[in-house]
Scaffold this motif. Sequence first.
Motif, short mmCIF file in Angstrom:
data_model
loop_
_atom_site.label_atom_id
_atom_site.label_comp_id
_atom_site.label_asym_id
_atom_site.label_seq_id
_atom_site.Cartn_x
_atom_site.Cartn_y
_atom_site.Cartn_z
N GLY A 257 0.81 -1.22 0.00
CA GLY A 257 0.00 0.00 0.00
C GLY A 257 0.84 1.26 0.00
O GLY A 257 0.41 2.30 -0.51
N ALA A 258 2.03 1.19 0.53
CA ALA A 258 2.89 2.37 0.55
C ALA A 258 3.51 2.64 -0.81
O ALA A 258 3.92 3.76 -1.10
CB ALA A 258 3.99 2.19 1.60
N LEU A 259 3.59 1.60 -1.64
CA LEU A 259 4.25 1.76 -2.93
C LEU A 259 3.27 2.04 -4.06
O LEU A 259 3.54 2.83 -4.95
CB LEU A 259 5.03 0.48 -3.28
CG LEU A 259 6.30 0.21 -2.48
CD1 LEU A 259 6.82 -1.16 -2.83
CD2 LEU A 259 7.34 1.27 -2.77
N LEU A 260 2.12 1.36 -4.01
CA LEU A 260 1.16 1.50 -5.10
C LEU A 260 -0.03 2.29 -4.61
O LEU A 260 -0.71 1.87 -3.68
CB LEU A 260 0.72 0.12 -5.58
CG LEU A 260 1.85 -0.74 -6.15
CD1 LEU A 260 1.38 -2.16 -6.35
CD2 LEU A 260 2.36 -0.15 -7.44
N LYS A 261 -0.29 3.42 -5.24
CA LYS A 261 -1.32 4.31 -4.74
C LYS A 261 -2.59 4.20 -5.57
O LYS A 261 -3.52 4.97 -5.39
CB LYS A 261 -0.81 5.76 -4.77
CG LYS A 261 0.46 5.98 -4.00
CD LYS A 261 0.24 5.79 -2.51
CE LYS A 261 1.52 5.89 -1.73
NZ LYS A 261 2.19 7.17 -1.83
N ASN A 262 -2.59 3.28 -6.50
CA ASN A 262 -3.66 3.25 -7.46
C ASN A 262 -4.24 1.85 -7.49
O ASN A 262 -3.50 0.89 -7.65
CB ASN A 262 -3.06 3.62 -8.82
CG ASN A 262 -4.09 3.85 -9.87
OD1 ASN A 262 -5.02 3.07 -10.00
ND2 ASN A 262 -3.93 4.92 -10.61
N GLU A 263 -5.53 1.72 -7.29
CA GLU A 263 -6.07 0.37 -7.17
C GLU A 263 -5.94 -0.41 -8.47
O GLU A 263 -5.79 -1.62 -8.47
CB GLU A 263 -7.52 0.40 -6.72
CG GLU A 263 -8.44 1.13 -7.68
CD GLU A 263 -9.88 1.10 -7.18
OE1 GLU A 263 -10.16 1.93 -6.33
OE2 GLU A 263 -10.65 0.26 -7.65
N GLN A 264 -5.94 0.33 -9.59
CA GLN A 264 -5.76 -0.37 -10.86
C GLN A 264 -4.38 -1.02 -10.93
O GLN A 264 -4.22 -2.11 -11.47
CB GLN A 264 -5.92 0.60 -12.02
CG GLN A 264 -7.36 0.89 -12.33
CD GLN A 264 -7.52 2.21 -13.03
OE1 GLN A 264 -6.93 3.22 -12.63
NE2 GLN A 264 -8.30 2.24 -14.08
N ASP A 265 -3.38 -0.31 -10.37
CA ASP A 265 -2.03 -0.86 -10.36
C ASP A 265 -1.96 -2.12 -9.51
O ASP A 265 -1.31 -3.10 -9.89
CB ASP A 265 -1.05 0.18 -9.83
CG ASP A 265 -0.80 1.27 -10.85
OD1 ASP A 265 -1.25 1.09 -12.00
OD2 ASP A 265 -0.17 2.28 -10.51
N VAL A 266 -2.65 -2.09 -8.36
CA VAL A 266 -2.65 -3.26 -7.49
C VAL A 266 -3.29 -4.43 -8.22
O VAL A 266 -2.77 -5.54 -8.22
CB VAL A 266 -3.39 -2.95 -6.18
CG1 VAL A 266 -3.45 -4.21 -5.32
CG2 VAL A 266 -2.68 -1.85 -5.42
#
Lengths: 281, 395
Positions: A257-266
């Motif tokens: 969560g600290a690295l990816l701020k975008n749910e699409q990226d997750v």
Amino acid sequence: MRFQSTDRYIASRDLEVAVNAAVTLQRPLLVKGEPGTGKTVLAQEIAKGLGLPLIEWHIKSTTKAQQGLYEYDAVARLRDGQLGEERARDVANYIIRGKLWEAFTAPTPVVLLIDEIDKADIEFPNDLLLELDRMQFHVYETKETVAAVHRPIVLITSNNEKELPDAFLRRCFFHFIRFPEREVMERIVQAHYPDVRKELAAEALNAFFLLREVDGLKKRPATSELLDWLKLLMAEEMPPEALRTADMKVALPPLHGALLKNEQDVHLLERLAFLHRGRRS
Amino acid sequence: MFAPFLLKLRAAGLPVSLTEWLALVGATRAGVAEYEVENFYFLARATLVKDERHMDRFDRVFAEHFRGVLPETTITGELITRDLPEEWLRKLAEKLLSEEERQAIERAGGFEALMDLLRQRLEEQKKRHQGGNRMIGTAGTSPFGAFGDNPEGVRIGQEGSRRRSAVKVWDKREFRDLADDAALGTRAMKLALRRLRKFARQGEAEELDMAGTIGATARNAGTLDLRMQAPRRNAMKVLLLLDIGGSMDDHIRASEELFTAAKSEFRHLVHLYFHNCPYERLWKTNHRRAANMIGTEEVLRTYGPDWRVVFVGDASMSPYELLEPGGSVEHWNEEPGQAWLKRITGHFRRVGWINPVPEGHWAHTRTITLIQRLTEGRMFPMTLDGLDRMAKALR
């Protein structure tokens, strides 16, 4: 007055030259770069490095150039006038100073940060041309001219959301902060967390650079995300083995969560991990 | 020594003006560069380049111009491709290849053949990457790679010294990826789209109504009576219909820029997607899935005739897709595409079509001519002039 890397901020040599040129010639320095590469921090570090106070002007989409100079609170004066207050006689009582005025009239030279200039209206930079060039402006209400006592060191950051007009660019020095290479990144990590465990930092960097190479990420994690993530990892006392890059393809890195701020990226990464798992079994 | 450099930069298409020039001279005189070549390069870059996309071009000109002046000779790939210095290649090959390898080359046709091959390869590369952006060898196609040479490719210009650090910063050309020769910038597009603005007062009353206040105060016999009004906003409503069909792949970048420009210019902007030709349904996102679908009928019901409709598409398709029922490439359509186009143009009074295909080529594609007729001649090329014309037509 010379600016150079500090123990907290690692500046590349081209950045040092650009800052020193702007300081010497007293012209604004425009800094662009990926979000999270330390554009705003740079201003704080310049101020600290040169021992000058910092004045920050954060730009929003509604910010007008005039607000940086001054605002005339006509309504307050009108009200006071109606109530027969003495101070209403002098218009100067209702001039509210903006950040540029503050910077121009400061007793010592200051560092002025105009943050995220591209957020404002497309005409915003044009409206500040003369003010930044001559470092003076005229107050029509009081018929006075405010001129800089000491020309401030002006730092302007932009995220490239809008293109800036040529006439504006012509007056600035320009620097593009590239994403740091691995060695530089190691130094940056060292500078921020001197007591981080070597293996943990190494594994985290592996995972981080691997993550940045994933195609199709909307927002690739940058320096500030990495530093946040490391802080979390340290707080959780994560064992370095948990970050082994071999596992990256199978599962998302812990505390992503600290690295990816975008749910699409997750989702994208989850999908990649899933595909990979399918192939292995 | 400096003035020709400026002229060369301008010739290379960098927008350098006298202002920057004087700044550079001033900074050099003030000792910012400290008489060190690399610092001078950094200084010149910070002064003369204002856009990361131009940095690569700057590096190339810098390398070329200061080649003879600087203590160590350095040459970029660009120069080599222009006139191939055979001597260097020969020397380099002799130095880097072992005895056996050279014999292997001899057997395969000798040095001349190898040189020819290399020269040919370089020419090809130059043609393929029109910007001349690749140094030889970086792509790994140089024949030298086959002989297990330096993995970084052919390193001409570093005769005698093979230290890595000898590569000059400007020869590294780290900004290559950012170079870009896009003709239409978002800024220019936005300025063109601004013509489409139509102001109206809407929303919260948060602005002081000067005339109203004066009037009310006067009527109030001098006691202040503040009147507020809603701020003026751009009331233009735009419905953007974007083609994401296969033939649009070449124009994705331009379309994206147009979209970015439009998004920040209009408060009321709705965008929908279609594939080649709009039929009975459109899509809300460019993942065309059932969940994102919206019926074209519904669109016509939802958005009133005061909306401006702008199609962005190349209008290039098979005529069947436009003229025949069932002509769609991906589903069975009860009615031909042109029926839907007619319905859309009939409902919305102002419809424009922006076509990324150059205007000169329009007459060659039948469907472009057909759609031009369907949109009453309101098809415009995706250029600034085209946007300008469209803005005028849709006002």
